[in-house]
Design an enzyme around this catalytic site. Sequence first.
Site, PDB file in Angstrom:
ATOM      1  N   THR A 125       0.862  -1.178   0.000  1.00 56.63           N
ATOM      2  CA  THR A 125       0.000   0.000   0.000  1.00 56.63           C
ATOM      3  C   THR A 125       0.897   1.225   0.000  1.00 56.63           C
ATOM      4  O   THR A 125       2.063   1.135   0.348  1.00 56.63           O
ATOM      5  CB  THR A 125      -0.871   0.001   1.285  1.00 56.63           C
ATOM      6  OG1 THR A 125      -1.603  -1.204   1.357  1.00 56.63           O
ATOM      7  CG2 THR A 125      -1.841   1.160   1.322  1.00 56.63           C
ATOM      8  N   GLY A 134       1.292  -1.652   4.722  1.00 52.65           N
ATOM      9  CA  GLY A 134       1.659  -2.835   5.464  1.00 52.65           C
ATOM     10  C   GLY A 134       0.546  -3.739   5.918  1.00 52.65           C
ATOM     11  O   GLY A 134       0.706  -4.438   6.913  1.00 52.65           O
ATOM     12  N   GLY A 135      -0.616  -3.760   5.245  1.00 54.69           N
ATOM     13  CA  GLY A 135      -1.668  -4.698   5.604  1.00 54.69           C
ATOM     14  C   GLY A 135      -2.065  -4.575   7.056  1.00 54.69           C
ATOM     15  O   GLY A 135      -2.418  -3.497   7.539  1.00 54.69           O
TER      16      GLY A 135
END
Length: 528
Positions: free
Chosen positions: A342, A424-425
């Site tokens: 992202t 980073g999820g």
Amino acid sequence: MIQSNVAPNGMVVTPHHLASSSALAILRQGGNALEAMVAAAATIAVVYPHMNGLGGDGFWLIIPPTGDPIAIDASGAAGSLATVDKYHPQATIPFRGPQAALTVAGTVSGWQLALDYAQEHFPTSLPLSTLLADAIHYAELGIPVTASQADATSSKAAELSDLPGFSDIYYPNNRAPLAGERLRQPDLAGSLKILAKEGLESFYRGTLGEKIATGMEQLGMPITAQDLSEHRARYKTPLKVEHSCGTVYNLAPPTQGLVSLAILGILDRFDLAECDEIQTIHRIVEATKLAFSLRDQHITDPKDIDVDLQQLLAASHLDSLGQQLDTEQAAAWGEPLLPGDTVWMGVTDQFGYSVSFIQSIYHEFGSGVVIPKTGILWQNRGAAFSLETGHPRCLAPRKYPFHTLNPAAAKLKDGRTLVYGSMGGDGQPQTQATLFTRYVQQNHPLQTAISAPRWLLGRTWGNASDSLKLEGRFSEETYQGLRTLGHRTERLAPWSEAVGHAGAIVRHPNGLVEGASDPRSNGSAAGY
């Protein structure tokens, strides 16, 4: 002390310096924060292709100088052909290939809705061709491949090299490009030129949309021309939590903004200002575990949620969660977490507006599928769906998938306005909590709060271990202290991308703006 950047008028923070330059150029021409963010979003879609692109989703959190913040949800739903039966007898949706590319890409619609908002709130506007000029230039001329992109392209070659259209662009000369080489994307330049000429609506209901729909049908993707045509970005009311230091805002479902806010709300029941490093990490990690339990119970497509999520952030409920946090012992943990690539970006302008923004294609290079003749790499966000009947996130046509994306903002009681976030999820809410705790509650300088070593509870890319992973710059005393509290720790590289690329902008009460970018990225904080 590591210094942040301070300016009198406006500030831009992105994880790629060329995107920062694009946004800053718009501000210098008198543009507003929303226009600058569109320019940054377009440029970074070209220069950081492994982390985001036109074929992904986006979320906006707009903070006006007065009044309540407003959110834009520019995520896309599953295609009308995306049924559970289509994927059986598979147990899960694949992460790569045309069947992974099953949701409409929403980010370009978010650019349009943001510009519509800007036209309603500002007396003048810059032409779209100006906002997209840098992106077109870099796609045509070629981008310098970053070490991050080179590593992703090389390490994922087995997954990506045979996918439709991928190697033609991202493996020139039949190999992964090296850091510092030039990579051209002429078809993507052509798509951006169509948008600049016809308008952003063309992505869904114009010449470019027709090319995309034709390509999707050719590839057998479960998205139709009608799915594209019916898509619209949506205004949303953000979720918020009342913190002792101010009001913190984040995105409502289908994002996990609830998680980020719940972590801060739980931690506000403890005195983090005086905590040492070991207890700071321990308490944030334990609050993260509690907050993720809320996500797993409640977050899915908004139309399928039957509880008031804002009430889950009420003081009484946060008190109850806080009572479950043991400051002396780590709780059991083994839930699978979600990795993801992202970009977070922030802009603050001379008019008092701030924007916290996220744009993503989910995994590195998304589905790995490039739509023919467009250069557009499509996301694999639909892999977040379940194929299990009765599961709250079970796949259905036109259903919205779960999103890890959640840009954050805060209005602090001392008059500061803070926009911040990270890639980073599942690392996003953890990093957000770390930055807020360090900067707001422990009074670390802004750049120090970002540059200091961080951690991740859960998986890193290509790693199934759900341990507590800490950057190697932490002391052995910290590692040992966390193990004593019951944490199973692992050591990351000293400056690891696994903990995300964070950034933040602060507008101070005197009008000065301060920005900090992450040295783990290729970004910059640029002001004027």
